[in-house]
Design a protein around this motif. Sequence first.
Motif, mmCIF file in Angstrom:
data_model
loop_
_atom_site.group_PDB
_atom_site.id
_atom_site.type_symbol
_atom_site.label_atom_id
_atom_site.label_comp_id
_atom_site.label_asym_id
_atom_site.label_seq_id
_atom_site.Cartn_x
_atom_site.Cartn_y
_atom_site.Cartn_z
ATOM 1 N N ASN A 4 33.487 44.427 45.914
ATOM 2 C CA ASN A 4 32.340 44.797 46.751
ATOM 3 C C ASN A 4 31.768 43.617 47.544
ATOM 4 O O ASN A 4 30.553 43.401 47.583
ATOM 5 N N SER A 5 32.630 42.880 48.199
ATOM 6 C CA SER A 5 32.167 41.785 49.040
ATOM 7 C C SER A 5 31.457 42.312 50.280
ATOM 8 O O SER A 5 31.831 43.347 50.836
ATOM 9 N N ASP A 6 30.446 41.573 50.709
ATOM 10 C CA ASP A 6 29.716 41.911 51.922
ATOM 11 C C ASP A 6 29.966 40.903 53.037
ATOM 12 O O ASP A 6 29.343 40.977 54.093
ATOM 13 N N ASP A 7 30.824 39.939 52.783
ATOM 14 C CA ASP A 7 31.094 38.919 53.799
ATOM 15 C C ASP A 7 32.339 39.307 54.595
ATOM 16 O O ASP A 7 32.734 40.458 54.619
ATOM 17 N N ASP A 8 32.989 38.340 55.205
ATOM 18 C CA ASP A 8 34.105 38.611 56.113
ATOM 19 C C ASP A 8 35.449 38.449 55.415
ATOM 20 O O ASP A 8 36.413 37.970 56.026
ATOM 21 N N LEU A 9 35.524 38.835 54.156
ATOM 22 C CA LEU A 9 36.735 38.586 53.369
ATOM 23 C C LEU A 9 37.962 39.257 53.968
ATOM 24 O O LEU A 9 39.037 38.655 54.031
ATOM 25 N N ASN A 10 37.816 40.488 54.411
ATOM 26 C CA ASN A 10 38.971 41.228 54.915
ATOM 27 C C ASN A 10 39.629 40.519 56.088
ATOM 28 O O ASN A 10 40.852 40.393 56.146
ATOM 29 N N SER A 11 38.833 40.032 57.034
ATOM 30 C CA SER A 11 39.406 39.353 58.201
ATOM 31 C C SER A 11 39.995 38.003 57.821
ATOM 32 O O SER A 11 40.988 37.563 58.414
ATOM 33 N N VAL A 12 39.402 37.322 56.840
ATOM 34 C CA VAL A 12 39.959 36.044 56.382
ATOM 35 C C VAL A 12 41.325 36.265 55.745
ATOM 36 O O VAL A 12 42.287 35.532 56.026
ATOM 37 N N TRP A 65 38.513 46.786 44.838
ATOM 38 C CA TRP A 65 38.228 47.057 43.426
ATOM 39 C C TRP A 65 36.705 47.128 43.294
ATOM 40 O O TRP A 65 36.034 46.140 42.992
ATOM 41 N N PRO A 66 36.116 48.305 43.508
ATOM 42 C CA PRO A 66 34.653 48.402 43.578
ATOM 43 C C PRO A 66 33.941 48.443 42.239
ATOM 44 O O PRO A 66 32.714 48.510 42.198
ATOM 45 N N TRP A 67 34.669 48.379 41.134
ATOM 46 C CA TRP A 67 34.091 48.607 39.813
ATOM 47 C C TRP A 67 33.430 47.341 39.282
ATOM 48 O O TRP A 67 34.092 46.324 39.079
ATOM 49 N N VAL A 68 32.134 47.414 39.022
ATOM 50 C CA VAL A 68 31.368 46.244 38.629
ATOM 51 C C VAL A 68 31.622 45.895 37.172
ATOM 52 O O VAL A 68 31.832 46.756 36.328
ATOM 53 N N LYS A 69 31.616 44.599 36.896
ATOM 54 C CA LYS A 69 31.823 44.052 35.549
ATOM 55 C C LYS A 69 33.112 44.557 34.907
ATOM 56 O O LYS A 69 33.119 45.035 33.765
ATOM 57 N N THR A 70 34.203 44.437 35.623
ATOM 58 C CA THR A 70 35.498 44.914 35.103
ATOM 59 C C THR A 70 36.590 43.890 35.379
ATOM 60 O O THR A 70 37.684 44.250 35.785
ATOM 61 N N GLN A 71 36.286 42.618 35.181
ATOM 62 C CA GLN A 71 37.286 41.607 35.497
ATOM 63 C C GLN A 71 38.499 41.717 34.588
ATOM 64 O O GLN A 71 39.641 41.584 35.042
ATOM 65 N N GLU A 72 38.282 41.973 33.296
ATOM 66 C CA GLU A 72 39.416 42.115 32.384
ATOM 67 C C GLU A 72 40.304 43.288 32.800
ATOM 68 O O GLU A 72 41.528 43.187 32.830
ATOM 69 N N ALA A 73 39.669 44.415 33.115
ATOM 70 C CA ALA A 73 40.436 45.582 33.542
ATOM 71 C C ALA A 73 41.159 45.306 34.851
ATOM 72 O O ALA A 73 42.315 45.698 35.026
#
Length: 574
Positions: free
Chosen positions: A316-324, A340-348
């Motif tokens: 859920n980034s709000d910056d310009d990640l996609n263009s980078v 990967w929009p699921w919050v607090k799911t780094q292990e998954a």
Amino acid sequence: MKDRRRRNDVVTWSRFFWCTVFVVLACGFFSGFTFTAFRLLFGERLKPVVILKWRAPPAKAISGEAPGAVSSVSVREVVMLPDQALVFLNYPSSSRLFTKDDLACVYSSSSEKRRFKTSPISVDAKEDPGQIVRCPYIPRGFTLSVGLKSEGRDVRDGSSLVWDSLAYEALIDRDNTTVVFVKGLNLRPEKVSDASKFECVYGWDFTTPKFLLRSEVLSIAQEIVRCKTPLSLLTGPHRLNSTNDNSIKVSVRMKGKKTLDTIARPKIRPIPDSTTRKQHEMCVCTMVRNQARFMKEWIMYHSKIGVQRWYIYDNNSDDDLNSVVESLYNSKYNVTRHAWPWVKTQEAGFAHCALRARDMCEWVGFIDVDEFIHLPSGLLLPDVIANQTQHNNNVAELRTSCHSFGPSGLEHVPSQGMTVGYTCRMAVAERHKSIVRPEALNSSLINVVHHFHLRDGYEYVNVDRGVMVINHYKYQVWEVFKDKFYRRVATYVADWQDDQNVGSKDRAPGLGTRAVEPPDWPNRFCEVTDTGLRDRVLQTFTNPKTHRLPWEKGPKDKHTKKTTKAPRKRKGFL
């Protein structure tokens, strides 16, 4: 005589009609009996589940008359996250993708007396046909719909699902088991739970009083459930990977309890030729949120030491990640972004990435964008891996110590990047991060971000810090570090402002739960001056004509200043 023949003809056709009906009914009965026997033969069970309706209702559509407009769009589901809502759109694969300018988030009160619109936070493409629309949080008493601005119409979903209890992703593994990612089972971290207490449930619509297919759970741990995929789903007419609203979904339930809500539609990944050598020797998986400005340095540096492929899970980034990411890909770096929009799911997320990378990569590193693999020996990463494994084929994990760097006297983001700007760290290394062979991972996919559990017969080695170490630029200047107070991506680490896990190593020592900059922040976490990686980066990447690094955006930041005596500067570099 003619009349008698005519009457005989009529009787013959009548008999033919009823005979035909009898044959059809008999065939139907026989097919049903055979299908049931077939399922019993393979150990599958069909049991009724009390729900509301079998097939999804006709989808309300947003239609457009303009050339290239989408002719039919439906809302699959709405998922309520703690601070926003995810709207999953579905439409034919031939339709064009929407942008933020095409759509509006529409909020209506239950009485329809109040209604307002706002722009989406973002609109993201999914791997299957469809998009994810991120809308601001839904106020209490309102429902959410999505509208096409050019048409002035909107499409609504009858219900919203709560993120706290949801099956949200699913993959069919190469052994035809289904790996389901779930939220809400509240299982213990890094522990395998009793699989016999759970079962998986497959179906098209979980809200109808019809039959759902249940199957055995083979393993369950943390947020990951591995199920025995019903044979009828793999070979039957209702194929997986369907792109319509009524595609097969899977969920999990504790026996005797309610089935979790689900949006998880199992996807079958292509199985590569096992005799072919994997395409990449070394890959990296990471999960990020608003790290676009650091991505170029991280990718370019690790490419130089031997990383060939990057999997970026965007939380859920709000910056310009996609263009980078797109610009890096166009510059011949093999990097892809996965929503990967699921919050607090780094292990998954890392387990999901391990499954995706396994068929392409011999080794995969799981590190963050503020972590850089430093090789003091001067070797490349594939050489280090070869040296660590040449005498023992059972080595499947390289554990690497992490040095935590502090702000190093800086008050503003260093223009030459993390590796050059931050040169002072804590004396004692903490934790470790791992590079693993994904083929050797335990089928439960248990991990605690820093390492995975391996299958029996495989082992790990601790790599000497003189050979390989990770520089973790953990405590950067305050304007970067304060972003961590908003929300962390890890599963078991609380938000910085929550009074939970206060003693966690993921927290800044002595900072507590307040997002207020301590007056001595620039000088904290500075016990040892360490310029090893800085020196190598300047030597390797500096353009001899411009004296600039490839990831620098513009002129040297004149506002960057030191509050303590800095390491000796190289003319033209710092």
